[in-house]
Design an enzyme around this catalytic site. Structure first.
Site, PDB file in Angstrom:
ATOM      1  N   GLY A 170       7.946  -0.692  -5.231  1.00  0.00           N
ATOM      2  CA  GLY A 170       8.037   0.038  -3.967  1.00  0.00           C
ATOM      3  C   GLY A 170       9.030   1.173  -3.952  1.00  0.00           C
ATOM      4  N   TYR A 208      -6.121  -7.496  -8.878  1.00  0.00           N
ATOM      5  CA  TYR A 208      -6.626  -6.841  -7.673  1.00  0.00           C
ATOM      6  C   TYR A 208      -7.981  -7.422  -7.272  1.00  0.00           C
ATOM      7  CZ  TYR A 208      -3.180  -3.058  -8.204  1.00  0.00           C
ATOM      8  OH  TYR A 208      -2.027  -2.325  -8.295  1.00  0.00           O
ATOM      9  N   GLY A 244      17.154  10.359 -12.630  1.00  0.00           N
ATOM     10  CA  GLY A 244      17.182  10.987 -11.313  1.00  0.00           C
ATOM     11  C   GLY A 244      15.910  11.751 -11.017  1.00  0.00           C
ATOM     12  N   GLY A 302       0.858  -1.172   0.000  1.00  0.00           N
ATOM     13  CA  GLY A 302       0.000   0.000   0.000  1.00  0.00           C
ATOM     14  C   GLY A 302       0.893   1.220   0.000  1.00  0.00           C
ATOM     15  N   ASP A 317       7.451   4.825  -3.431  1.00  0.00           N
ATOM     16  CA  ASP A 317       7.037   5.082  -2.043  1.00  0.00           C
ATOM     17  C   ASP A 317       8.260   5.320  -1.165  1.00  0.00           C
ATOM     18  OD1 ASP A 317       4.480   4.472  -2.990  1.00  0.00           O
ATOM     19  OD2 ASP A 317       4.668   2.369  -2.392  1.00  0.00           O
ATOM     20  N   ARG A 350      12.383  11.121 -12.573  1.00  0.00           N
ATOM     21  CA  ARG A 350      12.716  10.925 -13.979  1.00  0.00           C
ATOM     22  C   ARG A 350      13.392   9.587 -14.235  1.00  0.00           C
ATOM     23  NH1 ARG A 350      16.362  15.619 -15.225  1.00  0.00           N
ATOM     24  NH2 ARG A 350      15.959  15.064 -17.394  1.00  0.00           N
TER      25      ARG A 350
END
Length: 410
Positions: free
Chosen positions: A331, A118, A242, A46, A334, A238
């Site tokens: 991930g 999902y 970077g 999440g 995040d 980007r």
């Protein structure tokens, strides 16, 4: 008197409050189509809870606000997020709706062979609305972190995000990760305009160059900033190039607002279900309204207003990405947000905020799942302080966060 000091209200106040759905994720035991994978390992996933877990593991006070089902998957989510040190006391249980789950393949999300299945339609989190989440908890931190994923879950969730991003005196700094997920948008609302509107009302925005082009038809960091003139800080990710950060002077972060915690009755739980200190009261009425206290004193004027003119020119800071031996490309976005927010909370300069974002992302990229322990602060600070040449020569491999031999130069 010896022992652990008593926990005070100030200790309990959060640096960052994250709102959003988390799901139980099933990770494949080997590469291949979902139809061919024989078994899966269980984890959690999440965007917003990932950020909360990373911040808590990095030593910050983080809270996660959401809704989960009164089921075993809900137990697992709350217990796992809480184990990272995240305050989950404002997570609500919904006895009528399930906790969302999903399955994914081991391939890169950006490839054609990547599959995600999902099972989140009608989930407990999709019932979040201005009347079913505790506003007093959401406004208690110095930063409120949101993402565009929540806006796509339901009309009620979109109404909630519009309420939370509305300009108002005393709101915390609002951090918004665009997180455009085309597959989640099924209603009459079109995601491009919705996400752009929400981003313009935030104080700090994270957006990928690729998703801005896909969602808004806008190409290039400068054009993205032109479309988002209101936020004090816009971070354009980007990819391998970077990140470019557009920043203007902003008010200092507010101090956490102390929100008294009312005692809750012991958890009745479900039959045979686990209970724990982080599990929200399953006997609570899921439809009971929770409203912000209109008498509360404002803490700082973080009120991004789409109708206001920017008052100062941008400082533009570009920070190259690191060279990483990638294990699993999930991930990282995040984790980057968590690293950037961590450095923001510490008052570090913009260049170092972006570098800490890259370092936190590199920690996740070198493990199989969405979450991992961040590098020790001393190590991260040492790497973030390198000169540009040394930064550009870094190469990080699996295990680098705990083993200096995996911090190599090219």
């Amino acid at each position: 008197m010896s022992g652990t000091p008593a926990r005070t209200d100030a200790d309990a106040a959060a640096d960052v409050v994250c709102l959003g759905e988390s799901m139980v994720t099933f990770l494949p035991s080997r590469p291949g189509r979902l139809a061919d994978v024989p078994s899966f390992g269980r984890g959690i996933g999440g965007a917003e809870s990932n950020v909360a877990c990373a911040l808590a593991a990095a030593g910050h006070r983080a809270a996660w606000v959401s809704r989960v089902g009164a089921d075993g998957f809900g137990d697992h989510l709350v217990e796992t997020v809480s184990a990272y040190g995240v305050d989950t006391s404002a997570v609500r249980r919904d006895p009528a709706r399930p906790t969302g789950i999903y399955f994914r393949t081991a391939t890169d999300r950006g490839t054609e062979v990547h599959e995600v299945a999902y099972y989140r339609s009608g989930s407990a989190a999709s019932a979040m609305s201005p009347s079913t989440v505790p506003f007093e908890a959401l406004f208690a931190g110095r930063v409120l972190h949101l993402s565009g994923i929540t806006a796509a879950l339901s009309a009620d969730c979109l109404a909630l995000l519009r309420e939370l991003t509305a300009p108002r005196p005393g709101r915390p700094l609002v951090s918004f990760d665009v997180n455009h997920r085309p597959g989640l948008w099924r209603g009459a609302e079109a995601s491009p305009g919705v996400l752009l509107d929400l981003a313009r009302r935030a104080d700090l925005v994270f957006v990928g160059e690729d998703e801005a082009e896909e969602a808004w038809g806008i190409a290039g960091a400068e054009a993205i900033r032109a479309a988002l003139p209101e936020p004090a800080v816009v971070v354009v990710k980007r990819g391998a190039e970077g990140a470019t950060v557009f920043s203007r002077p902003a008010p200092p972060l507010p101090e956490p607002r102390v929100v008294p915690t009312a005692p809750r009755p012991p958890s009745a739980g479900r039959a045979g279900g686990g209970t724990g200190p982080a599990t929200a009261d399953p006997t609570a009425d899921p439809t009971a309204p929770h409203t912000a206290d209109p008498t509360a004193e404002p803490t700082a004027p973080h009120t991004a207003d789409p109708t206001a003119e920017p008052t100062a020119p941008d400082t533009v800071t570009t920070v190259p990405a690191l060279h990483v031996d990638v294990v699993a490309p999930v991930g990282a976005g995040d984790a980057f947000a968590a690293g950037f927010l961590s450095a923001t909370l510490r008052g570090l300069p913009v260049r170092d905020r972006a570098r800490h974002g890259h370092l936190m992302a590199a920690a996740v990229l070198t493990v199989p799942g969405d979450l991992t322990g961040p590098p020790a602060r001393e190590l991260a600070d040492r790497l973030a302080a390198l000169d540009d040449t040394a930064w550009g020569r870094l190469r990080l491999g699996p295990g680098w966060t705990g083993d200096d031999t995996e911090v190599r130069t090219r």
